[in-house]
Design an enzyme around this catalytic site. Structure first.
Site, PDB file in Angstrom:
ATOM      1  N   ASN A 245     -16.251  10.398 152.788  1.00  0.00           N
ATOM      2  CA  ASN A 245     -17.053   9.190 152.589  1.00  0.00           C
ATOM      3  C   ASN A 245     -16.639   8.140 153.624  1.00  0.00           C
ATOM      4  O   ASN A 245     -15.746   8.377 154.435  1.00  0.00           O
ATOM      5  CB  ASN A 245     -16.895   8.682 151.153  1.00  0.00           C
ATOM      6  CG  ASN A 245     -15.437   8.403 150.829  1.00  0.00           C
ATOM      7  OD1 ASN A 245     -14.827   7.523 151.401  1.00  0.00           O
ATOM      8  ND2 ASN A 245     -14.876   9.198 149.911  1.00  0.00           N
TER       9      ASN A 245
ATOM     10  N   ASP B 261     -15.532  12.855 144.389  1.00  0.00           N
ATOM     11  CA  ASP B 261     -15.701  13.322 143.007  1.00  0.00           C
ATOM     12  C   ASP B 261     -15.807  14.839 142.926  1.00  0.00           C
ATOM     13  O   ASP B 261     -15.439  15.435 141.937  1.00  0.00           O
ATOM     14  CB  ASP B 261     -16.949  12.677 142.387  1.00  0.00           C
ATOM     15  CG  ASP B 261     -16.730  11.190 142.151  1.00  0.00           C
ATOM     16  OD1 ASP B 261     -15.582  10.825 141.823  1.00  0.00           O
ATOM     17  OD2 ASP B 261     -17.681  10.401 142.334  1.00  0.00           O
TER      18      ASP B 261
ATOM     19  N   ILE C 153      -7.650  11.171 139.273  1.00  0.00           N
ATOM     20  CA  ILE C 153      -6.215  10.875 139.426  1.00  0.00           C
ATOM     21  C   ILE C 153      -5.832   9.634 138.616  1.00  0.00           C
ATOM     22  O   ILE C 153      -4.837   9.627 137.888  1.00  0.00           O
ATOM     23  CB  ILE C 153      -5.863  10.676 140.921  1.00  0.00           C
ATOM     24  CG1 ILE C 153      -6.308  11.905 141.728  1.00  0.00           C
ATOM     25  CG2 ILE C 153      -4.374  10.418 141.102  1.00  0.00           C
ATOM     26  CD1 ILE C 153      -6.216  11.737 143.240  1.00  0.00           C
TER      27      ILE C 153
HETATM   28  O1  C5P Z   1     -14.960   7.013 141.902  1.00  0.00           O
HETATM   29  P1  C5P Z   1     -14.767   5.941 140.860  1.00  0.00           P
HETATM   30  O2  C5P Z   1     -15.756   4.846 140.967  1.00  0.00           O
HETATM   31  O3  C5P Z   1     -14.601   6.484 139.484  1.00  0.00           O
HETATM   32  O4  C5P Z   1     -13.361   5.245 141.289  1.00  0.00           O
HETATM   33  C1  C5P Z   1     -12.781   4.255 140.482  1.00  0.00           C
HETATM   34  C2  C5P Z   1     -11.287   4.361 140.553  1.00  0.00           C
HETATM   35  O5  C5P Z   1     -10.870   5.665 140.140  1.00  0.00           O
HETATM   36  C3  C5P Z   1     -10.663   4.169 141.919  1.00  0.00           C
HETATM   37  O6  C5P Z   1      -9.487   3.422 141.697  1.00  0.00           O
HETATM   38  C4  C5P Z   1     -10.341   5.569 142.397  1.00  0.00           C
HETATM   39  O7  C5P Z   1      -9.198   5.580 143.252  1.00  0.00           O
HETATM   40  C5  C5P Z   1     -10.059   6.288 141.119  1.00  0.00           C
HETATM   41  N1  C5P Z   1     -10.408   7.720 141.164  1.00  0.00           N
HETATM   42  C6  C5P Z   1      -9.409   8.679 141.068  1.00  0.00           C
HETATM   43  N2  C5P Z   1      -9.743   9.997 141.099  1.00  0.00           N
HETATM   44  C7  C5P Z   1     -11.017  10.401 141.219  1.00  0.00           C
HETATM   45  C8  C5P Z   1     -12.051   9.447 141.319  1.00  0.00           C
HETATM   46  C9  C5P Z   1     -11.711   8.120 141.295  1.00  0.00           C
HETATM   47  O8  C5P Z   1      -8.241   8.326 140.976  1.00  0.00           O
HETATM   48  N3  C5P Z   1     -11.308  11.683 141.232  1.00  0.00           N
END
Ligand code: C5P
Length: 420
Positions: A228, A297, A326
């Site tokens: 991305n 994702d 995570i």
């Molecule tokens: O992608 P999303 O909008 O859900 O991201 C929100 C938060 O979740 C961010 O802090 C991102 O670093 C974390 N996140 C993560 N692992 C993922 C997707 C997002 O830790 N697979």
């Protein structure tokens, strides 16, 4: 979902907060007569961009190199040079200008000026200000390599170090005289970073902070992948601000083209799975976890080792599987650290981000509009926590990061007291 109480309606300005940002700080920027004086203009701009009030004081020789009007325009304040300047209320500019300042920064500092400082000479406004100061003195030397290597300069620097003067640089490289060697003033951005770091309140002294930053790259085949547009700038700025606040920072970074923040322990990763492993290895000791990374994702189910060939078929199917979340995993640990997420949304910013905050069970979510934040040097964010929403004014990512860290420090203190 409705967002609860908005406790700051107006964007909270850099001047008007209790988050102990550096924006209240006032410095004197002394410019002496080295060719690098032109870089002091950029430095003035860097300070001003970060909300620091800059009073420029120039030596006679500096005025011969760069017009004071340049500094006046960039700092928004008249430039002083004369010890007997009638604009000082009591006719004592050397005392008046040094009072209430958080630091005096001399950049560039010539060999001659360093010699004056080392010997306590005070024969012009800037040297007198330095002698009469009540605040830290930071100098960025700039001179020809032979002047730098001269035993007299070495002696003077040793003396200045003993006197507690902070010395930034110099660097090695091309010099204005055409020679190559040690003595070039370090770049304005590096000076600004070091000064801001020294001025920043130590709100997280000794706290271990684990940060993820940048995008992830999920391979499809030997040469292609899913990623991305995240530049990593926000995550790196958060790491810098945490370091400046006295934290011990571990930064787990996806592929970005940014220099590692000095002082952080950096682990570079490519995929979400590698990022997850690195987080698992480091999370046990973390007091605070800040997930700034734009983690993909989904990843390719079975990435190919070779390069996928173009075929006659009209469609190529790619099977994607979800990556682990995570942040949610960290927050669900038995004794989790204080967790902060970053949500980039394209619409319904606050509602979507708050929903994520609750779903992932994190203490604070920092929300920004994806289309405005990604790749840009500036950002406009909203902080969502148990108390409500808190919008910060648009500012450089470095300044936003300091405010986010100050807010985290405030919440973290209360969270720890509650947790006992
Ligand atoms: O992608 P999303 O909008 O859900 O991201 C929100 C938060 O979740 C961010 O802090 C991102 O670093 C974390 N996140 C993560 N692992 C993922 C997707 C997002 O830790 N697979």
């Amino acid at each position: 979902m409705a967002v609860r109480l908005v406790y700051t309606l107006a964007p909270y300005s850099l001047q008007n907060n209790d988050v102990a940002d550096i924006a209240h700080k006032k410095i004197v920027l002394g410019v002496t007569g080295g060719i690098a004086a032109y870089k002091a203009a950029e430095l003035t701009r860097e300070f001003a961009r970060n909300g620091i009030e800059v009073q420029v004081v120039m030596t006679e020789a500096a005025r011969a190199l760069v017009a004071p009007a340049t500094f006046q325009a960039l700092s928004g304040r008249p430039v002083f040079s004369d010890l007997w300047d009638a604009r000082a209320d009591d006719g004592m500019a050397h005392i008046e200008l040094s009072r209430g300042k958080d630091a005096i920064v001399v950049a560039p500092a010539t060999g001659d000026f360093l010699a004056k400082l080392a010997n306590g000479l005070a024969d012009d406004l800037l040297s007198t200000l330095c002698l009469a100061r009540e605040c830290p003195l930071i100098v960025a030397p700039a001179m020809n390599r032979q002047m730098w290597d001269n035993p007299a300069t070495r002696r003077n620097l040793e003396q200045l170090r003993r006197d507690g003067v902070a010395i930034l640089g110099p660097a090695s490289g091309d010099q204005a005289c055409g020679e190559v060697g040690m003595g070039r003033m370090i770049e304005a951005r590096e000076i600004a970073e070091a000064v801001i770091g020294s001025l920043a309140p130590k709100l997280l002294r000794g706290t271990r902070v684990l940060i993820t930053a940048g995008p992830t790259f999920e391979p499809i085949d030997a040469v292609r992948g899913i990623t991305n547009r995240s530049s990593g700038k926000m995550g790196y700025a958060i790491a810098r601000a945490a370091l400046d606040a006295g934290a011990r920072v571990t930064l787990i970074s996806g592929p970005v083209s940014l220099a590692a923040p000095a002082g952080a322990e950096v682990t570079r990763v490519e995929t979400a799975a590698q990022m997850f492993e690195a987080v698992k290895r480091n999370v046990a000791h973390a007091g605070i976890y800040i997930g700034v990374a734009a983690v993909a994702d989904y990843r390719a189910d079975r990435p190919r080792r070779d390069k996928i060939k173009k075929t006659d078929r009209s469609q190529l199917e790619l099977q994607l599987v979800p990556n682990p979340d995570i942040l949610a995993w960290v927050a669900a640990r038995p004794r989790p650290p204080f967790c902060v997420g970053f949500a980039a949304e394209s619409h319904n910013l606050n509602a979507n981000a708050d929903q994520k905050r609750r779903r992932k069970k994190v203490q604070l979510m920092v929300a920004n509009l994806a289309q405005e934040a990604i790749g840009s040097d500036d950002n406009e964010v909203t902080l969502l926590d148990d108390q409500g929403t808190h919008r910060l004014a648009r500012a450089p990512k470095t300044a936003v990061a300091r405010q986010v860290i100050a807010h985290i420090a405030k919440l973290y203190g209360a969270w720890r007291r509650k947790a006992g």
